[in-house]
Enzyme design. Structure first.
Site, short mmCIF file in Angstrom:
data_model
loop_
_atom_site.label_atom_id
_atom_site.label_comp_id
_atom_site.label_asym_id
_atom_site.label_seq_id
_atom_site.Cartn_x
_atom_site.Cartn_y
_atom_site.Cartn_z
N SER A 147 -6.38 13.63 1.77
CA SER A 147 -6.70 14.98 2.27
C SER A 147 -8.21 15.25 2.18
O SER A 147 -8.81 15.81 3.11
CB SER A 147 -5.91 16.05 1.52
OG SER A 147 -6.01 15.87 0.13
N HIS A 168 -0.10 5.48 -8.49
CA HIS A 168 -1.33 6.09 -7.98
C HIS A 168 -2.27 5.00 -7.49
O HIS A 168 -2.30 3.90 -8.05
CB HIS A 168 -2.04 6.92 -9.06
CG HIS A 168 -2.99 7.91 -8.47
ND1 HIS A 168 -4.31 7.60 -8.22
CD2 HIS A 168 -2.81 9.18 -8.05
CE1 HIS A 168 -4.89 8.65 -7.68
NE2 HIS A 168 -4.01 9.62 -7.55
N1 CMX Z 1 7.86 3.51 -6.47
C1 CMX Z 1 8.14 2.31 -5.92
N2 CMX Z 1 7.21 1.45 -5.50
C2 CMX Z 1 5.93 1.80 -5.70
C3 CMX Z 1 5.56 3.02 -6.29
C4 CMX Z 1 6.59 3.90 -6.68
N3 CMX Z 1 6.35 5.08 -7.20
N4 CMX Z 1 4.21 3.08 -6.34
C5 CMX Z 1 3.75 1.95 -5.78
N5 CMX Z 1 4.79 1.18 -5.37
C6 CMX Z 1 4.73 -0.08 -4.64
C7 CMX Z 1 3.98 0.16 -3.32
O1 CMX Z 1 4.87 0.73 -2.34
C8 CMX Z 1 3.50 -1.21 -2.98
O2 CMX Z 1 4.61 -1.95 -2.45
P1 CMX Z 1 4.41 -3.01 -1.25
O3 CMX Z 1 3.53 -4.07 -1.85
O4 CMX Z 1 5.78 -3.43 -0.95
O5 CMX Z 1 3.73 -2.26 -0.14
C9 CMX Z 1 3.19 -1.79 -4.35
O6 CMX Z 1 3.93 -1.01 -5.30
C10 CMX Z 1 1.71 -1.72 -4.70
O7 CMX Z 1 1.28 -0.39 -4.55
P2 CMX Z 1 0.08 0.17 -5.45
O8 CMX Z 1 -1.13 -0.62 -5.13
O9 CMX Z 1 0.49 0.29 -6.86
O10 CMX Z 1 -0.05 1.67 -4.91
P3 CMX Z 1 -0.78 2.18 -3.58
O11 CMX Z 1 -2.20 2.43 -3.90
O12 CMX Z 1 -0.49 1.31 -2.42
O13 CMX Z 1 -0.03 3.57 -3.34
C11 CMX Z 1 0.97 5.64 -3.94
C12 CMX Z 1 -0.21 4.68 -4.18
C13 CMX Z 1 0.71 6.93 -4.70
C14 CMX Z 1 1.07 5.95 -2.46
C15 CMX Z 1 2.26 4.95 -4.45
O14 CMX Z 1 2.19 4.76 -5.84
C16 CMX Z 1 3.52 5.71 -4.09
O15 CMX Z 1 4.07 5.53 -3.00
N6 CMX Z 1 4.01 6.60 -5.03
C17 CMX Z 1 5.15 7.44 -4.73
C18 CMX Z 1 4.73 8.62 -3.88
C19 CMX Z 1 3.85 9.59 -4.66
O16 CMX Z 1 4.17 9.96 -5.77
N7 CMX Z 1 2.76 10.04 -4.02
C20 CMX Z 1 1.90 11.08 -4.60
C21 CMX Z 1 0.55 10.56 -5.08
C22 CMX Z 1 -0.30 11.69 -5.60
C23 CMX Z 1 -0.77 12.56 -4.46
O17 CMX Z 1 -1.62 12.09 -3.67
O18 CMX Z 1 -0.26 13.66 -4.29
#
Ligand code: CMX
Length: 434
Positions: free
Chosen positions: A239, A316
């Protein structure tokens, strides 16, 4: 001195630092980009500059150098209240100075002058289908207000780069003074049969928002806490980055903020707070209304992961510890609603989810983020319409992103335009590296 005067002085003092870095040190490297980062969403690529907040992966956010507990303790509050006013925080984010009570009074008076929302904004919201997502209503309302933009007028009437921050500041302050009423209107219009409660601009932002939502104290303090916690998380989150990018084209703050709000609406970003609650409610339904046990939770978390979903509110892109914004809200719950059933379920998720995510081994950060806890507090105070939660996040996020674009214009940051490569170019780079 008014906030605008203080800010003007700060910008003048800061400008030579940015100019010197650009003129004399533009070739100094701050990092390198890997193929993983280029394909992987630019994770950790150092290419943005802000002095408003900094996110340390192992500590969490600092606003203007201060941790969340320091901000909450040091900034001025209304008498008898536990959390600082949003107006004091706005002054602090813009200037880096803790305002005096007199400074805050001036900001409060300024917000009051600017607070009237043009009536056509409500017509625009009413014209949308009532089952539109509240974030669509919120973003449309911000966009509809664009015709009020002082920045756009300044541009039409003879723009100059050095002064562009002033009309950005004007638009940003107008927006912040009006957004709580827009948000509360959406809530009461959509979920409370259009029974609108008129704004009371004599109140500070938190108290007025609670009043317009029709929720009693201590929801005023909840609103202050919530808006401050959600305000800023340095510039790279979706954002903030979107707002910055759009503003870098010299689109005015209305266009820029509306775009940033659209980014916040995604389930990987701000919408995760809604997803947490809907995930828990689905679980209750599956269990026939029964409070889940730890075993039920473990099964449900694994089911979510095995079906390809993410555990909302966990993980995160930068943080590698429980988010201090989560901890701060958890402490609120421990103090004010320790026996709440939903709080107990969310705490139970905190007990089991990190180990499950570690065992699955994909997420780099198995800890809760800001969204894991925020819905509990809203639910407790009667705000159970969870698809509205991201709008609350949006009001808070506006404070940070608007402060950032005011400074962007103050320091004359350039049009953002990173470079693309093709897949074959990356393949050639790999071949040549061997
Ligand atoms: N549940 C399951 N899998 C998860 C996860 C979670 N909470 N967080 C990360 N992963 C997975 C990713 O989907 C990714 O999988 P792939 O390799 O299959 O694509 C893998 O772990 C590596 O991801 P990462 O490097 O740890 O995390 P990213 O930087 O790619 O993504 C985020 C960060 C927040 C989008 C991710 O942790 C996520 O989807 N969390 C759940 C949604 C969430 O809570 N979002 C809110 C964030 C805060 C905000 O901005 O408001």
């Amino acid at each position: 001195m008014s906030l605008q005067d203080v800010l003007g002085k700060k910008i003048e003092e800061h400008r030579p630092r940015t100019t010197k870095l650009l003129k004399e040190h533009a070739d100094v490297k701050v990092g390198e980009v890997t193929i993983g980062q280029a394909i992987g969403g630019g994770r950790s690529v150092k290419m943005l500059v802000t002095d408003i907040s900094y996110l340390d992966p192992n500590e969490g956010i600092r606003f203007r150098g201060k941790t969340i507990p320091e901000v909450m303790a040091e900034l001025p509050k209304m008498e008898g209240k536990d959390y600082p006013t949003v107006e004091a925080f706005w002054y602090f984010l813009l200037t880096g100075d803790v305002p005096t009570d007199a400074d805050v009074s001036e900001v409060l008076a300024d917000f009051k002058k600017r607070s009237e929302v043009p009536s056509y904004v409500f017509d625009v919201i009413r014209a949308l289908p009532k089952d539109s997502h509240p974030m669509v209503m919120f973003s449309s309302a911000i966009m509809a207000m664009q015709k009020e933009s002082k920045f756009a007028k300044f541009y039409e009437e003879g723009f100059n780069k050095m002064d562009a921050w002033k009309s950005t500041f004007e638009d940003s302050t107008d927006l912040l003074a009006r957004l709580p009423e827009v948000a509360a209107f959406i809530y009461r219009y959509k979920y409370k049969d259009g029974d609108i409660i008129a704004s009371n601009p004599d109140l500070d932002m938190g108290a007025n928002f609670a009043h317009m939502m029709g929720i009693d104290a201590p929801y005023d303090d909840v609103a202050r806490m919530y808006f401050i916690l959600h305000s800023d998380h340095e510039s790279g989150n979706a954002s903030a980055h979107t707002t910055h990018l759009v503003s870098s084209t010299l689109s005015d703050p209305y266009y820029a903020l509306s775009a940033g709000i659209n980014a916040l609406a995604g389930p990987l970003h701000g919408r995760a707070n809604q997803e947490v609650l809907s995930w828990i409610q689905d679980l209750y339904k599956k269990l026939g209304g029964k409070v889940p046990t730890k075993e039920d939770l473990k099964t449900a978390l694994w089911d979510t992961l095995n079906s390809g979903g993410v555990i909302p509110g966990y993980g995160h892109a930068v943080l590698r510890l429980p988010d201090p914004r989560y901890t701060s809200q958890r402490e609120y719950c421990q103090k004010h609603l320790p026996e709440d059933e939903l709080f107990k379920v969310v705490s139970m998720i905190f007990d089991v989810a990190p180990d499950i995510l570690k065992e699955q081994g994909k997420a780099k950060n198995p800890w809760p983020n800001v969204d894991a806890q925020s819905g509990v507090i809203q639910w407790y105070y009667g705000l159970k319409e969870y698809d509205f939660y991201t709008v609350l996040f949006g009001v808070g996020r506006a404070i940070g992103v608007l402060a950032n674009i005011t400074w962007d214009r103050g320091l004359g940051y350039a049009l953002e335009r990173p470079k693309s490569l093709t897949t074959s170019m990356l393949e050639d780079i790999v071949k040549n590296a061997k």
